[in-house]
Design an enzyme around this catalytic site. Sequence first.
Site, PDB file in Angstrom:
ATOM      1  N   ASP A 201       0.857  -1.186   0.000  1.00 23.61           N
ATOM      2  CA  ASP A 201       0.000   0.000   0.000  1.00 23.61           C
ATOM      3  C   ASP A 201       0.890   1.232   0.000  1.00 23.61           C
ATOM      4  O   ASP A 201       0.783   2.112   0.853  1.00 23.61           O
ATOM      5  CB  ASP A 201      -0.905  -0.013   1.235  1.00 23.61           C
ATOM      6  CG  ASP A 201      -2.066   0.972   1.125  1.00 23.61           C
ATOM      7  OD1 ASP A 201      -2.447   1.318  -0.016  1.00 23.61           O
ATOM      8  OD2 ASP A 201      -2.584   1.401   2.170  1.00 23.61           O
ATOM      9  N   ASP A 218       3.465   1.528   8.217  1.00 25.96           N
ATOM     10  CA  ASP A 218       2.232   0.777   7.978  1.00 25.96           C
ATOM     11  C   ASP A 218       2.376  -0.300   6.908  1.00 25.96           C
ATOM     12  O   ASP A 218       2.063  -0.094   5.733  1.00 25.96           O
ATOM     13  CB  ASP A 218       1.090   1.724   7.606  1.00 25.96           C
ATOM     14  CG  ASP A 218      -0.267   1.026   7.653  1.00 25.96           C
ATOM     15  OD1 ASP A 218      -0.301  -0.136   8.097  1.00 25.96           O
ATOM     16  OD2 ASP A 218      -1.264   1.636   7.255  1.00 25.96           O
TER      17      ASP A 218
END
Length: 314
Positions: A201, A218
């Site tokens: 991502d 993340d």
Amino acid sequence: MIDAPYANLTPDLVLDAVSACGLWPDGRLLALNSYENRVWQVGIEDEAPVIAKFYRPGRWTDAAILEEHAFAQELADAELPVVAPLVFSGRTLLHHGGFRYALTPRRGGRAPTLESTEQLEWLGRLIARMHAVGAREPFAHRGRIDHATLIEQPVQAVLASSLLPESLHANYRNAAQRLDAAAAARQDAVGPVRSLRLHGDCHPGNLLWTDAGPHFVDLDDARGGPAVQDLWMLAHDEHAMQSLLDGYTSMRDFDPAELALVPVLRAMRQVHHAGWIAQRWHDPAFPAAFPFAAEPRWWEQHIADLHELADELE
């Protein structure tokens, strides 16, 4: 389905969870922007704050979360600027009050300047180094960027949701099937490409820049897939992509055939986004954050967008 998955995640529980690790919270809590999970910055007495990430119940297995943690540590051990979870009594995946969570150091920074050739080349080199580590072995528990995960499952979630008006079901199904067929044809035309462990991502919101350079945060969407997946969301035009590749190929080979997959990956992301909203609508944070998804006109536009993406692929 959990109607309110974080209803019991109170500030007191967050502080208690951090205290259970032997730290001493000073009472300062800052909720950070996250819809899939819940993430807090927690002040610690006489020490730097930590980030507490509480995983969405039922999304990942423990094995998949631990695999994410191990990948982050592997990248950090390779001297890549990736924030790995802290270890408490030999564990990175922690449990408290019915929630699974992890703590990481806080790493600040600012948004990157993606119009800068220098910064784009720097990012390209950094991603190439990440991919060199990611290519060592595959994920065993985190799945892949594929048709089932990013088209089939999201489409099923939309059709099962009350958000999509009944009158639009046939139109949506036809648009999704057309896009699915066009994406499959493009993938067949490109042929097999190498899969490796990815950030997954890699958009500007998961990238922070400091005076020392960039670092990634993340890895919650880390999956297996083609190298170009970690490049295309940072490239706003052909020049930006070329700058990223100039940096990337100075460190690692890149198969140019993967560039033909960018429209497929873009289409998958758009289908998945709508399915994600539909699937998570029971979480009170989602109607508040995405109120437009309750409007028929948004779904009409989404259907038109799917046809436009199919046109591009065809």
